[in-house]
Design a protein around this motif. Structure first.
Motif, mmCIF file in Angstrom:
data_model
loop_
_atom_site.group_PDB
_atom_site.id
_atom_site.type_symbol
_atom_site.label_atom_id
_atom_site.label_comp_id
_atom_site.label_asym_id
_atom_site.label_seq_id
_atom_site.Cartn_x
_atom_site.Cartn_y
_atom_site.Cartn_z
ATOM 1 N N PHE A 1 0.845 -1.193 0.000
ATOM 2 C CA PHE A 1 0.000 0.000 0.000
ATOM 3 C C PHE A 1 0.881 1.244 0.000
ATOM 4 C CE2 PHE A 1 -3.041 -3.161 1.138
ATOM 5 C CZ PHE A 1 -4.276 -2.658 0.729
ATOM 6 N N VAL A 2 0.698 2.090 -1.024
ATOM 7 C CA VAL A 2 1.552 3.264 -1.201
ATOM 8 C C VAL A 2 0.709 4.523 -1.268
ATOM 9 C CG1 VAL A 2 3.288 1.896 -2.425
ATOM 10 C CG2 VAL A 2 1.538 3.092 -3.732
ATOM 11 N N ASN A 3 1.338 5.630 -0.895
ATOM 12 C CA ASN A 3 0.692 6.941 -0.928
ATOM 13 C C ASN A 3 1.746 7.960 -1.342
ATOM 14 O OD1 ASN A 3 -0.503 9.432 -0.452
ATOM 15 N ND2 ASN A 3 -1.289 8.913 1.578
ATOM 16 N N ALA A 4 1.561 8.572 -2.507
ATOM 17 C CA ALA A 4 2.554 9.518 -3.031
ATOM 18 C C ALA A 4 2.680 10.756 -2.160
ATOM 19 C CB ALA A 4 2.175 9.916 -4.456
ATOM 20 N N ARG A 5 1.677 11.025 -1.308
ATOM 21 C CA ARG A 5 1.704 12.224 -0.464
ATOM 22 C C ARG A 5 2.013 11.896 1.005
ATOM 23 N NH1 ARG A 5 -2.882 13.881 -3.847
ATOM 24 N NH2 ARG A 5 -4.351 13.270 -2.213
ATOM 25 N N ASP A 6 2.619 10.748 1.232
ATOM 26 C CA ASP A 6 3.001 10.351 2.586
ATOM 27 C C ASP A 6 4.143 11.254 3.067
ATOM 28 O OD1 ASP A 6 4.197 9.051 4.843
ATOM 29 O OD2 ASP A 6 3.262 7.171 4.235
ATOM 30 N N ARG A 7 3.848 12.154 3.984
ATOM 31 C CA ARG A 7 4.848 13.135 4.418
ATOM 32 C C ARG A 7 5.923 12.524 5.301
ATOM 33 N NH1 ARG A 7 0.439 17.917 5.844
ATOM 34 N NH2 ARG A 7 -0.280 18.219 3.700
ATOM 35 N N ALA A 8 5.549 11.525 6.081
ATOM 36 C CA ALA A 8 6.547 10.864 6.921
ATOM 37 C C ALA A 8 7.599 10.172 6.058
ATOM 38 C CB ALA A 8 5.864 9.855 7.848
ATOM 39 N N LEU A 9 7.164 9.531 4.981
ATOM 40 C CA LEU A 9 8.121 8.853 4.108
ATOM 41 C C LEU A 9 8.923 9.847 3.282
ATOM 42 C CD1 LEU A 9 6.124 5.740 2.865
ATOM 43 C CD2 LEU A 9 7.807 5.900 4.702
ATOM 44 N N ALA A 10 8.326 10.982 2.950
ATOM 45 C CA ALA A 10 9.084 12.019 2.248
ATOM 46 C C ALA A 10 10.237 12.507 3.113
ATOM 47 C CB ALA A 10 8.170 13.173 1.866
ATOM 48 N N LEU A 11 9.980 12.677 4.417
ATOM 49 C CA LEU A 11 11.037 13.083 5.340
ATOM 50 C C LEU A 11 12.079 11.973 5.480
ATOM 51 C CD1 LEU A 11 12.299 14.947 7.441
ATOM 52 C CD2 LEU A 11 10.699 14.006 9.131
ATOM 53 N N SER A 12 11.626 10.732 5.591
ATOM 54 C CA SER A 12 12.555 9.615 5.701
ATOM 55 C C SER A 12 13.454 9.524 4.479
ATOM 56 C CB SER A 12 11.778 8.302 5.871
ATOM 57 O OG SER A 12 12.647 7.190 5.871
ATOM 58 N N ALA A 13 12.881 9.761 3.298
ATOM 59 C CA ALA A 13 13.679 9.711 2.067
ATOM 60 C C ALA A 13 14.790 10.759 2.101
ATOM 61 C CB ALA A 13 12.779 9.918 0.858
ATOM 62 N N ARG A 14 14.446 11.969 2.558
ATOM 63 C CA ARG A 14 15.467 13.025 2.630
ATOM 64 C C ARG A 14 16.546 12.670 3.642
ATOM 65 N NH1 ARG A 14 10.873 16.463 2.141
ATOM 66 N NH2 ARG A 14 10.875 16.887 4.382
#
Length: 344
Positions: free
Chosen positions: A237-250
């Protein structure tokens, strides 16, 4: 924290828990690690008149009318007692419901938060079978990411032991579900089992579900490629607007994580299904859309439709909605939309 009269107020869900958390001074399981597994069963009272997807956890002096509440606690002295308890629960159910759903929580979760989330998913999705929760020693602190990642690696042997024992318990099938950083624990454990016992995952598991996985895409590819045959269905299950994962990616020096991946080409060689739930995100971190969106819960609760989706062929004819499925070699992408409900 235990409120016995909550048994008479809400819908009670028994959650069976195995944990590598050490017992804290207050008698509950905390953030410290334990080399030995501990086992307990919590009776969780789900408050009445709540909206699906809403999780209001009760801690000190909880109100069972409005908050999830622990109504009873029953520790198991040994693993054998714990497995016997689950076997008894399985025997009480019709043969087609003798299943186990094993949930592995994610980053920044306390012991009770993980138990409440398992109870909420079990209740809102009306899951069949017996709910089991594997609780690993998260620091339950937003600044504890490194500690949590080390705890994931620390807890692999414990999860392997629990999985093998549950398989011997005689359930019809086991569905393994991981969330966030807990998906790394799921994949690392399946990988190490496969090294010592090739084919075990496919034979023992009835499916794997990764929810908002906080995993490097290339790492996931390597983990999955080490498993001879991935259990089916294998849903991400994926969400392109997942902010927690966006922070983790950075923080990890990457552009994306597995949980906000929207291009199935990256996983084209793997027989997995990307379930895109971006359309259901509503404010906040959007890191647990599957469990917090009432509309999505309604769609997923239509189990016959979801089964048709997963059991459909790999040519994009999944039976969910025309035009919502994309297939790239072995991988399939499903883009779910609130419009699905308009058909009914």
């Amino acid at each position: 924290m235990i409120v016995p009269h909550a048994l008479e107020i809400g819908k009670v869900r028994d959650v069976h828990i195995a944990t590598t958390r050490a017992v804290a001074e207050n008698g509950w399981f905390g953030r410290e690690r334990s080399k030995q597994l501990s086992f307990t069963t919590l009776s969780v009272s789900v408050p009445p008149n709540r909206d699906p997807g809403k999780l209001q956890p009760g801690f000190n002096n909880p109100n069972p009318l409005r908050e999830f509440t622990i109504a009873a606690r029953n520790d198991a002295r040994t693993e054998a007692v714990f497995i016997d308890r689950i076997q008894d629960e399985l025997r009480k159910r019709p043969p087609n419901e003798r299943e186990i759903t094993l949930f592995v929580h994610g980053y920044n979760n306390s012991f009770l938060e993980g138990a409440y989330r398992m109870a909420q998913l079990y209740h809102d999705l009306d899951l069949p079978g017996v709910p089991v929760h594997y609780s690993w020693p998260s620091a339950a602190n937003p600044l504890g990411y490194t500690y949590d990642r080390d705890s994931v690696l620390f807890s692999r042997d414990g999860l392997e032991d629990v999985l093998r024992q549950l398989h011997r318990a005689g359930s019809r099938r086991i569905i393994l579900v991981g969330h966030s950083l807990g998906t790394m624990l799921v994949m690392e454990t399946l990988r190490q089992i496969e090294i010592s016992d090739p084919g075990w995952a496919d034979n023992a598991l009835g499916g794997v579900v990764l929810i908002s996985p906080d995993l490097d895409v290339e790492l996931f590819e390597m983990q999955a490629s080490r498993i001879a045959t991935l259990p089916e269905p294998f849903a991400i299950f994926v969400n392109a607007r997942d902010r927690a994962l966006a922070l983790s990616a950075r923080l990890n020096g990457r552009t994306e994580r597995l949980g906000n991946l929207t291009n199935p080409e990256a996983l084209a060689e793997l027989p997995v299904t990307l379930v895109d739930v971006t359309a259901f995100g509503e404010g906040g971190l959007q890191h647990f859309t599957l469990g917090s969106s009432p509309l999505l819960l309604q769609i997923l609760g239509q189990s016959a439709e979801l089964d048709a989706t997963f059991q459909g062929d790999r040519a994009g004819r999944t039976g969910l909605l025309p035009g919502t499925a994309l297939t790239v070699k072995n991988a399939t992408q499903l883009i779910l939309s609130p419009q699905i409900l308009l058909r009914n």
